[in-house]
Motif scaffolding. Structure first.
Motif, PDB file in Angstrom:
ATOM      1  N   ALA A 101      23.128   8.368   3.895  1.00 52.69           N
ATOM      2  CA  ALA A 101      22.654   9.371   2.842  1.00 52.69           C
ATOM      3  C   ALA A 101      21.327   8.895   2.460  1.00 52.69           C
ATOM      4  O   ALA A 101      20.256   9.471   2.288  1.00 52.69           O
ATOM      5  CB  ALA A 101      23.353   9.466   1.830  1.00 52.69           C
ATOM      6  N   MET A 102      21.096   7.522   2.272  1.00 55.08           N
ATOM      7  CA  MET A 102      19.830   6.791   1.730  1.00 55.08           C
ATOM      8  C   MET A 102      18.935   7.112   2.923  1.00 55.08           C
ATOM      9  O   MET A 102      17.641   7.275   2.617  1.00 55.08           O
ATOM     10  CB  MET A 102      19.791   5.429   1.418  1.00 55.08           C
ATOM     11  N   LEU A 103      19.296   6.921   4.265  1.00 53.86           N
ATOM     12  CA  LEU A 103      18.484   6.968   5.321  1.00 53.86           C
ATOM     13  C   LEU A 103      17.657   8.425   5.308  1.00 53.86           C
ATOM     14  O   LEU A 103      16.783   8.639   5.401  1.00 53.86           O
ATOM     15  CB  LEU A 103      19.031   6.655   6.722  1.00 53.86           C
ATOM     16  N   ILE A 104      18.587   9.624   4.966  1.00 56.29           N
ATOM     17  CA  ILE A 104      18.087  10.872   4.915  1.00 56.29           C
ATOM     18  C   ILE A 104      17.278  11.062   3.732  1.00 56.29           C
ATOM     19  O   ILE A 104      16.265  11.731   4.024  1.00 56.29           O
ATOM     20  CB  ILE A 104      19.441  11.735   4.878  1.00 56.29           C
ATOM     21  N   ILE A 105      17.597  10.313   2.476  1.00 52.02           N
ATOM     22  CA  ILE A 105      16.727  10.517   1.439  1.00 52.02           C
ATOM     23  C   ILE A 105      15.195   9.876   1.883  1.00 52.02           C
ATOM     24  O   ILE A 105      14.123  10.521   1.581  1.00 52.02           O
ATOM     25  CB  ILE A 105      17.204   9.600   0.281  1.00 52.02           C
ATOM     26  N   ILE A 106      15.188   8.642   2.389  1.00 55.86           N
ATOM     27  CA  ILE A 106      13.964   8.232   2.992  1.00 55.86           C
ATOM     28  C   ILE A 106      13.024   8.922   3.751  1.00 55.86           C
ATOM     29  O   ILE A 106      11.948   8.941   3.502  1.00 55.86           O
ATOM     30  CB  ILE A 106      14.064   6.739   3.551  1.00 55.86           C
ATOM     31  N   ILE A 107      13.770   9.625   4.838  1.00 55.45           N
ATOM     32  CA  ILE A 107      13.117  10.734   5.661  1.00 55.45           C
ATOM     33  C   ILE A 107      12.534  11.927   5.084  1.00 55.45           C
ATOM     34  O   ILE A 107      11.234  12.246   5.039  1.00 55.45           O
ATOM     35  CB  ILE A 107      13.857  11.202   6.595  1.00 55.45           C
ATOM     36  N   PHE A 108      13.479  12.334   3.937  1.00 51.89           N
ATOM     37  CA  PHE A 108      12.663  13.602   3.315  1.00 51.89           C
ATOM     38  C   PHE A 108      11.529  13.020   2.032  1.00 51.89           C
ATOM     39  O   PHE A 108      10.743  13.717   2.074  1.00 51.89           O
ATOM     40  CB  PHE A 108      13.957  14.116   2.244  1.00 51.89           C
ATOM     41  N   ILE A 109      11.811  11.934   1.541  1.00 49.61           N
ATOM     42  CA  ILE A 109      10.673  11.382   0.781  1.00 49.61           C
ATOM     43  C   ILE A 109       9.253  11.117   1.477  1.00 49.61           C
ATOM     44  O   ILE A 109       8.320  11.711   1.033  1.00 49.61           O
ATOM     45  CB  ILE A 109      11.263   9.948   0.124  1.00 49.61           C
ATOM     46  N   THR A 120      11.903  10.952  -8.473  1.00 48.85           N
ATOM     47  CA  THR A 120      13.001  11.601  -7.562  1.00 48.85           C
ATOM     48  C   THR A 120      13.768  10.613  -6.581  1.00 48.85           C
ATOM     49  O   THR A 120      14.723  10.681  -6.521  1.00 48.85           O
ATOM     50  CB  THR A 120      12.155  12.707  -6.835  1.00 48.85           C
ATOM     51  N   SER A 121      12.608  10.039  -6.082  1.00 50.91           N
ATOM     52  CA  SER A 121      13.242   8.931  -5.197  1.00 50.91           C
ATOM     53  C   SER A 121      14.204   7.842  -5.818  1.00 50.91           C
ATOM     54  O   SER A 121      15.384   7.642  -5.271  1.00 50.91           O
ATOM     55  CB  SER A 121      12.098   8.239  -4.193  1.00 50.91           C
ATOM     56  N   GLN A 122      13.740   7.519  -7.072  1.00 54.11           N
ATOM     57  CA  GLN A 122      14.524   6.601  -7.677  1.00 54.11           C
ATOM     58  C   GLN A 122      15.696   6.989  -8.046  1.00 54.11           C
ATOM     59  O   GLN A 122      16.944   6.567  -7.880  1.00 54.11           O
ATOM     60  CB  GLN A 122      13.882   5.957  -8.978  1.00 54.11           C
ATOM     61  N   ASN A 123      16.083   8.327  -8.714  1.00 62.30           N
ATOM     62  CA  ASN A 123      17.083   8.954  -9.208  1.00 62.30           C
ATOM     63  C   ASN A 123      17.965   9.286  -8.051  1.00 62.30           C
ATOM     64  O   ASN A 123      19.237   9.071  -8.271  1.00 62.30           O
ATOM     65  CB  ASN A 123      16.579  10.248 -10.123  1.00 62.30           C
ATOM     66  N   VAL A 124      17.485   9.831  -7.145  1.00 58.34           N
ATOM     67  CA  VAL A 124      18.513  10.316  -6.112  1.00 58.34           C
ATOM     68  C   VAL A 124      19.136   9.215  -5.395  1.00 58.34           C
ATOM     69  O   VAL A 124      20.371   9.260  -5.099  1.00 58.34           O
ATOM     70  CB  VAL A 124      17.665  11.364  -5.196  1.00 58.34           C
ATOM     71  N   SER A 125      18.338   8.235  -4.949  1.00 55.97           N
ATOM     72  CA  SER A 125      18.922   7.188  -4.287  1.00 55.97           C
ATOM     73  C   SER A 125      20.048   6.287  -5.025  1.00 55.97           C
ATOM     74  O   SER A 125      20.802   5.815  -4.556  1.00 55.97           O
ATOM     75  CB  SER A 125      17.616   6.269  -3.532  1.00 55.97           C
ATOM     76  N   ALA A 126      19.534   6.093  -6.237  1.00 55.10           N
ATOM     77  CA  ALA A 126      20.336   5.435  -7.266  1.00 55.10           C
ATOM     78  C   ALA A 126      21.691   6.074  -7.380  1.00 55.10           C
ATOM     79  O   ALA A 126      22.672   5.628  -7.265  1.00 55.10           O
ATOM     80  CB  ALA A 126      19.790   5.263  -8.586  1.00 55.10           C
ATOM     81  N   GLY A 131       0.813  -1.027   0.019  1.00 57.49           N
ATOM     82  CA  GLY A 131       0.036   0.072   0.086  1.00 57.49           C
ATOM     83  C   GLY A 131       0.816   1.183  -0.091  1.00 57.49           C
ATOM     84  O   GLY A 131       2.278   1.311  -0.754  1.00 57.49           O
ATOM     85  N   SER A 132       0.336   2.411   0.739  1.00 62.21           N
ATOM     86  CA  SER A 132       1.172   3.786   0.892  1.00 62.21           C
ATOM     87  C   SER A 132       2.627   3.379   1.345  1.00 62.21           C
ATOM     88  O   SER A 132       3.297   4.410   1.145  1.00 62.21           O
ATOM     89  CB  SER A 132       0.286   4.505   1.558  1.00 62.21           C
ATOM     90  N   TRP A 133       2.829   2.402   1.975  1.00 64.78           N
ATOM     91  CA  TRP A 133       4.085   2.136   2.673  1.00 64.78           C
ATOM     92  C   TRP A 133       5.241   1.869   1.579  1.00 64.78           C
ATOM     93  O   TRP A 133       6.292   1.770   1.862  1.00 64.78           O
ATOM     94  CB  TRP A 133       4.173   0.890   3.687  1.00 64.78           C
ATOM     95  N   PHE A 134       4.722   1.603   0.480  1.00 71.34           N
ATOM     96  CA  PHE A 134       5.654   1.544  -0.554  1.00 71.34           C
ATOM     97  C   PHE A 134       6.682   2.558  -0.871  1.00 71.34           C
ATOM     98  O   PHE A 134       7.744   2.494  -1.200  1.00 71.34           O
ATOM     99  CB  PHE A 134       5.107   0.846  -2.006  1.00 71.34           C
ATOM    100  N   ILE A 135       6.285   3.952  -0.229  1.00 72.53           N
ATOM    101  CA  ILE A 135       7.138   4.868  -0.624  1.00 72.53           C
ATOM    102  C   ILE A 135       8.530   4.727   0.169  1.00 72.53           C
ATOM    103  O   ILE A 135       9.469   5.450  -0.139  1.00 72.53           O
ATOM    104  CB  ILE A 135       6.354   6.059   0.149  1.00 72.53           C
ATOM    105  N   ILE A 136       8.534   3.799   1.198  1.00 75.36           N
ATOM    106  CA  ILE A 136       9.754   3.556   1.736  1.00 75.36           C
ATOM    107  C   ILE A 136      10.583   2.562   1.084  1.00 75.36           C
ATOM    108  O   ILE A 136      11.811   2.643   1.157  1.00 75.36           O
ATOM    109  CB  ILE A 136       9.556   3.210   3.438  1.00 75.36           C
ATOM    110  N   ALA A 137       9.953   1.898   0.510  1.00 78.25           N
ATOM    111  CA  ALA A 137      10.748   0.861  -0.446  1.00 78.25           C
ATOM    112  C   ALA A 137      11.289   1.432  -1.779  1.00 78.25           C
ATOM    113  O   ALA A 137      12.405   0.995  -2.347  1.00 78.25           O
ATOM    114  CB  ALA A 137       9.856  -0.418  -0.692  1.00 78.25           C
ATOM    115  N   SER A 138      10.466   2.533  -2.070  1.00 83.02           N
ATOM    116  CA  SER A 138      10.961   3.196  -3.315  1.00 83.02           C
ATOM    117  C   SER A 138      12.303   3.644  -3.476  1.00 83.02           C
ATOM    118  O   SER A 138      13.086   3.120  -4.331  1.00 83.02           O
ATOM    119  CB  SER A 138       9.931   4.471  -3.401  1.00 83.02           C
ATOM    120  N   PRO A 139      12.979   4.482  -2.574  1.00 81.84           N
ATOM    121  CA  PRO A 139      14.425   4.697  -2.638  1.00 81.84           C
ATOM    122  C   PRO A 139      15.422   3.454  -2.438  1.00 81.84           C
ATOM    123  O   PRO A 139      16.497   3.407  -2.861  1.00 81.84           O
ATOM    124  CB  PRO A 139      14.465   5.922  -1.521  1.00 81.84           C
TER     125      PRO A 139
END
Length: 241
Positions: A226-234, A182-188, A134-142
């Protein structure tokens, strides 16, 4: 000997060397800026020498591509430094040697993504993942983007492999495609720093071959933080948008 005259001569030489070194970068950035921000010039560049194959849904705007700006800067550099033919040949060979692994990986991931898309695999996986998370996929995205960057060592390859999946997930969850992209690009991009292929290249250039494991152990905690920070921002962006 007049030391003042010598120092002035050295300073002038350094200025000339600096200008010679900076001119190609100025040409590169100026061309990209002008071509992308002046609509009249953009219209010309996107239509002149443009390759279009509608049957295969393919188009390539040669003069508008950043690659052409790089090519133009390279030609100017050859003229500024008056490179000999053997030097140009050496540069071309070294460029091919460095580009080949990344380009082959990118082509492979693009092909994989296209096969998954056309066969319906991407849509099938996205539907089931959306139902599960569900909506929790936003965490898995990055995290998915980071895995792609770590495995391939290329942001382009990671995006080629997972960007359509991320877009499909956004549609399934009625979320912003821009946010997932954005999540995909920045985390990659972040995770390519710790990619074994990137580390091996750096180790080779800096003559540290054999110490790749130590280098990965040093950079991996930074990339994960850095990835953890990205997840928080997303998560914050997803909450407030």
């Amino acid at each position: 000997m007049d030391l003042t005259a010598v120092s002035k001569s050295t300073l002038l030489t350094n200025k000339r060397d600096f200008l010679k070194a900076i001119i190609p970068y100025l040409i590169l950035t100026t061309y990209i800026f002008i071509s992308h921000f002046y609509s009249s010039l953009k219209l010309i560049l996107t239509n002149v020498m443009a390759v279009r194959l509608p049957k295969y849904n393919f188009h390539l705007e040669l003069l508008y591509s950043p690659g052409f700006a790089l090519f133009l800067a390279s030609i100017v550099t050859i003229g500024i430094y008056r490179l000999k033919m053997f030097q140009i040949k050496s540069c071309i060979i070294r460029t091919i040697q460095q580009v080949y692994p990344a380009s082959m990986a990118t082509i492979g991931f693009v092909a994989m993504s296209s096969v998954m898309q056309q066969s319906g695999m991407t849509d099938f996986i996205a539907t089931n993942v959306a139902a599960l998370l569900g909506s929790w996929f936003i965490i898995a995205s990055p995290i998915i983007g980071a895995i792609g960057g770590f495995m391939s060592g290329s942001n382009s390859a990671s995006n080629a492999m997972f960007s359509h999946f991320q877009s499909t997930m956004a549609n399934k969850l009625h979320s912003s495609e821009l946010l997932y992209a954005t999540s995909q690009n920045v985390s990659a991009s972040n995770m390519t720093m710790a990619s074994p292929s990137r580390v091996a290249l750096v180790a080779s250039i800096t003559k540290n071959s054999g110490n790749e494991g130590q280098l990965v152990r040093g950079i991996l905690p930074i990339s994960l933080t850095a990835m953890l920070i990205i997840i928080i921002f997303i998560l914050c962006l997803n909450f407030f948008t």
